[in-house]
Design a protein around this motif. Structure first.
Motif, PDB file in Angstrom:
ATOM      1  N   ARG A   1       0.869  -1.183   0.000  1.00  0.00           N
ATOM      2  CA  ARG A   1       0.000   0.000   0.000  1.00  0.00           C
ATOM      3  C   ARG A   1       0.898   1.223   0.000  1.00  0.00           C
ATOM      4  NH1 ARG A   1      -4.789  -0.376   3.647  1.00  0.00           N
ATOM      5  NH2 ARG A   1      -6.191   0.328   2.001  1.00  0.00           N
ATOM      6  N   ARG A   2       0.606   2.161  -0.878  1.00  0.00           N
ATOM      7  CA  ARG A   2       1.399   3.379  -0.958  1.00  0.00           C
ATOM      8  C   ARG A   2       0.497   4.599  -0.953  1.00  0.00           C
ATOM      9  NH1 ARG A   2       5.305   5.400  -5.942  1.00  0.00           N
ATOM     10  NH2 ARG A   2       5.918   7.373  -4.996  1.00  0.00           N
ATOM     11  N   PHE A   3       0.903   5.597  -0.153  1.00  0.00           N
ATOM     12  CA  PHE A   3       0.165   6.846  -0.093  1.00  0.00           C
ATOM     13  C   PHE A   3       0.966   7.925  -0.812  1.00  0.00           C
ATOM     14  CE2 PHE A   3      -1.194   4.369   3.554  1.00  0.00           C
ATOM     15  CZ  PHE A   3      -2.583   4.468   3.476  1.00  0.00           C
TER      16      PHE A   3
ATOM     17  N   ASP B   1      -6.481  10.796 -11.954  1.00  0.00           N
ATOM     18  CA  ASP B   1      -5.888  10.470 -13.253  1.00  0.00           C
ATOM     19  C   ASP B   1      -4.366  10.599 -13.198  1.00  0.00           C
ATOM     20  OD1 ASP B   1      -8.372   9.989 -14.270  1.00  0.00           O
ATOM     21  OD2 ASP B   1      -8.573  11.930 -15.266  1.00  0.00           O
ATOM     22  N   TRP B   2      -3.883  11.649 -12.525  1.00  0.00           N
ATOM     23  CA  TRP B   2      -2.435  11.843 -12.386  1.00  0.00           C
ATOM     24  C   TRP B   2      -1.829  10.686 -11.607  1.00  0.00           C
ATOM     25  CZ3 TRP B   2       1.312  12.066  -8.729  1.00  0.00           C
ATOM     26  CH2 TRP B   2       2.528  12.639  -9.086  1.00  0.00           C
ATOM     27  N   ALA B   3      -2.505  10.264 -10.552  1.00  0.00           N
ATOM     28  CA  ALA B   3      -1.987   9.175  -9.725  1.00  0.00           C
ATOM     29  C   ALA B   3      -1.969   7.855 -10.483  1.00  0.00           C
ATOM     30  CB  ALA B   3      -2.817   9.035  -8.454  1.00  0.00           C
TER      31      ALA B   3
ATOM     32  N   ALA C   1       0.313   4.694  -9.737  1.00  0.00           N
ATOM     33  CA  ALA C   1      -0.118   3.300  -9.790  1.00  0.00           C
ATOM     34  C   ALA C   1       0.813   2.430 -10.624  1.00  0.00           C
ATOM     35  CB  ALA C   1      -1.549   3.217 -10.329  1.00  0.00           C
ATOM     36  N   GLY C   2       1.177   2.913 -11.828  1.00  0.00           N
ATOM     37  CA  GLY C   2       2.028   2.104 -12.707  1.00  0.00           C
ATOM     38  C   GLY C   2       3.383   1.791 -12.106  1.00  0.00           C
ATOM     39  N   PRO C   3       4.172   2.802 -11.739  1.00  0.00           N
ATOM     40  CA  PRO C   3       5.486   2.523 -11.142  1.00  0.00           C
ATOM     41  C   PRO C   3       5.396   1.721  -9.846  1.00  0.00           C
ATOM     42  CG  PRO C   3       5.349   4.802 -11.871  1.00  0.00           C
ATOM     43  CD  PRO C   3       3.964   4.228 -12.004  1.00  0.00           C
TER      44      PRO C   3
ATOM     45  N   GLU D   1       4.663  -1.942 -10.782  1.00  0.00           N
ATOM     46  CA  GLU D   1       5.830  -2.573 -11.395  1.00  0.00           C
ATOM     47  C   GLU D   1       6.905  -2.904 -10.363  1.00  0.00           C
ATOM     48  OE1 GLU D   1       7.094   0.065 -14.425  1.00  0.00           O
ATOM     49  OE2 GLU D   1       5.347  -0.274 -15.714  1.00  0.00           O
ATOM     50  N   SER D   2       7.145  -1.995  -9.429  1.00  0.00           N
ATOM     51  CA  SER D   2       8.168  -2.259  -8.416  1.00  0.00           C
ATOM     52  C   SER D   2       7.753  -3.388  -7.489  1.00  0.00           C
ATOM     53  CB  SER D   2       8.443  -0.987  -7.601  1.00  0.00           C
ATOM     54  OG  SER D   2       7.294  -0.578  -6.875  1.00  0.00           O
ATOM     55  N   VAL D   3       6.473  -3.425  -7.114  1.00  0.00           N
ATOM     56  CA  VAL D   3       5.982  -4.505  -6.255  1.00  0.00           C
ATOM     57  C   VAL D   3       6.010  -5.833  -7.002  1.00  0.00           C
ATOM     58  CG1 VAL D   3       3.967  -5.392  -5.020  1.00  0.00           C
ATOM     59  CG2 VAL D   3       4.574  -2.971  -4.845  1.00  0.00           C
TER      60      VAL D   3
END
Length: 326
Positions: free
Chosen positions: A22-24, A76-78, A83-85, A88-90
């Motif tokens: 989970r990332r804020f 949309d910016w998020a 969300a994408g990066p 991918e890292s997870v």
């Protein structure tokens, strides 16, 4: 706005997928609809308005643009930048772990399966020869089959762990940020238009002086983005590969106090050997050379209140304790 992005895998507990990460993230949206990343803790520089300021703002603050449209822009910016990066890292970390565990499970269980296959054949041969082994061939075969079934189950479990799902970011909280200049104007004290320019020029000269000092030490400095919350310059020793993280505080001759954010204090305390506070005395004369001094481990032993957002520091006392760049 404060957004939450969750990555889950295929494991189900009580009908719900398990949260893997989970990332804020904070996102700033201006009245023109432009979204940007304000850094990890932008609120450290914010303060709640007083009752008097709220009264002054009444009727002067048009917050209609900060409604649903701003929320959609932030989401949309998020989706594009968070969300994408994050996914991918997870996914890379999870897949690497699943691959390592899968290989270890395969090696161990296939070895045991081969052992019990061999024992089954040996026991069967003894039974045919009239022997009475303590373990019959049927039970040995059952153990081999059980291990094969366990291998299939474990593989399925690991595949479900690698089956990641990225949920859409959701807005957790939002706030309207009012510029201090507007408050000053409403209070009858219009801001000095040269003050911001003076500060920007002071900061620019201070960072340039520290970059030059780092190169003189033989290190390779890299200036960070303005929104980087923990330090202004990352410098690498090409011989050892060691990194230094330098927070630059430039001041003019009349400056009595500078401020360091709570995040910067915590980072300095967590990595005291590599974090530096560079105090740069910037002369008023535009062509004069700034003087650079470093403080190493400046916040060792300091305890901050949980609600404290920054630490005020007396410039003269800092200069007395600081030394040459190192």
């Amino acid at each position: 706005m404060y957004l939450d992005h969750v990555v889950t895998d295929g494991r189900l507990v009580n009908g719900a997928r398990q949260v893997v990460s989970r990332r804020f993230q904070y996102v700033e949206v201006d009245r023109c609809g432009t979204a940007s990343d304000p850094g990890a803790e932008p609120y450290l520089g914010y303060e709640s308005p007083t009752a008097e300021q709220e009264s002054q703002l009444s009727g002067h603050l048009d917050a209609a643009w900060a409604g649903q449209t701003a929320e959609l822009v932030a989401r949309d910016w998020a989706i594009e930048h968070l969300a994408g990066p994050h996914f991918e890292s997870v996914a890379a970390v999870v897949q690497n772990r699943v691959d390592r565990v899968s290989e270890a499970v395969r090696v161990r269980l296939e070895s045991e399966i081969r052992y019990w296959d061999r024992r089954t054949n040996e026991i069967k041969a003894q039974e045919i020869a009239g022997g009475k082994p303590r373990l019959n061939s049927g039970r040995a075969r059952a153990r081999a089959d059980e291990l094969a079934a366990r291998l299939l189950r474990r593989r399925a479990e690991l595949e479900s762990e690698a089956d990641l799902h990225s949920s859409p970011p959701t807005v957790v909280a939002a706030a309207v940020v009012v510029p201090q200049g507007l408050l000053d104007q409403l209070a009858g004290a219009p801001p000095d238009p040269t003050a911001a320019a003076d500060k920007a020029e002071t900061d620019r000269r201070a960072v340039a002086a520290v970059m030059a000092a780092e190169r003189a030490l033989g290190r390779r400095p890299t200036e960070q983005e303005h929104a980087n919350p923990g330090f202004d310059i990352m410098s690498v020793d090409p011989e050892t590969g060691d990194h230094c993280f330098i927070e630059v505080k430039g001041h003019l001759p009349r400056t009595e106090e500078i401020h360091v954010s709570a995040r910067q204090v915590r980072q300095a305390q967590n990595d005291p050997e590599r974090w530096r506070l560079a105090v740069v005395s910037v002369p008023d004369e535009p062509n004069a050379k700034p003087q650079v001094r470093y403080l190493v481990e400046p916040f060792v032993g300091m305890t901050m209140h949980a609600a404290q957002t920054n630490v005020p520091l007396n410039v003269n006392k800092l200069l007395a304790d600081a030394g040459p760049p190192s």
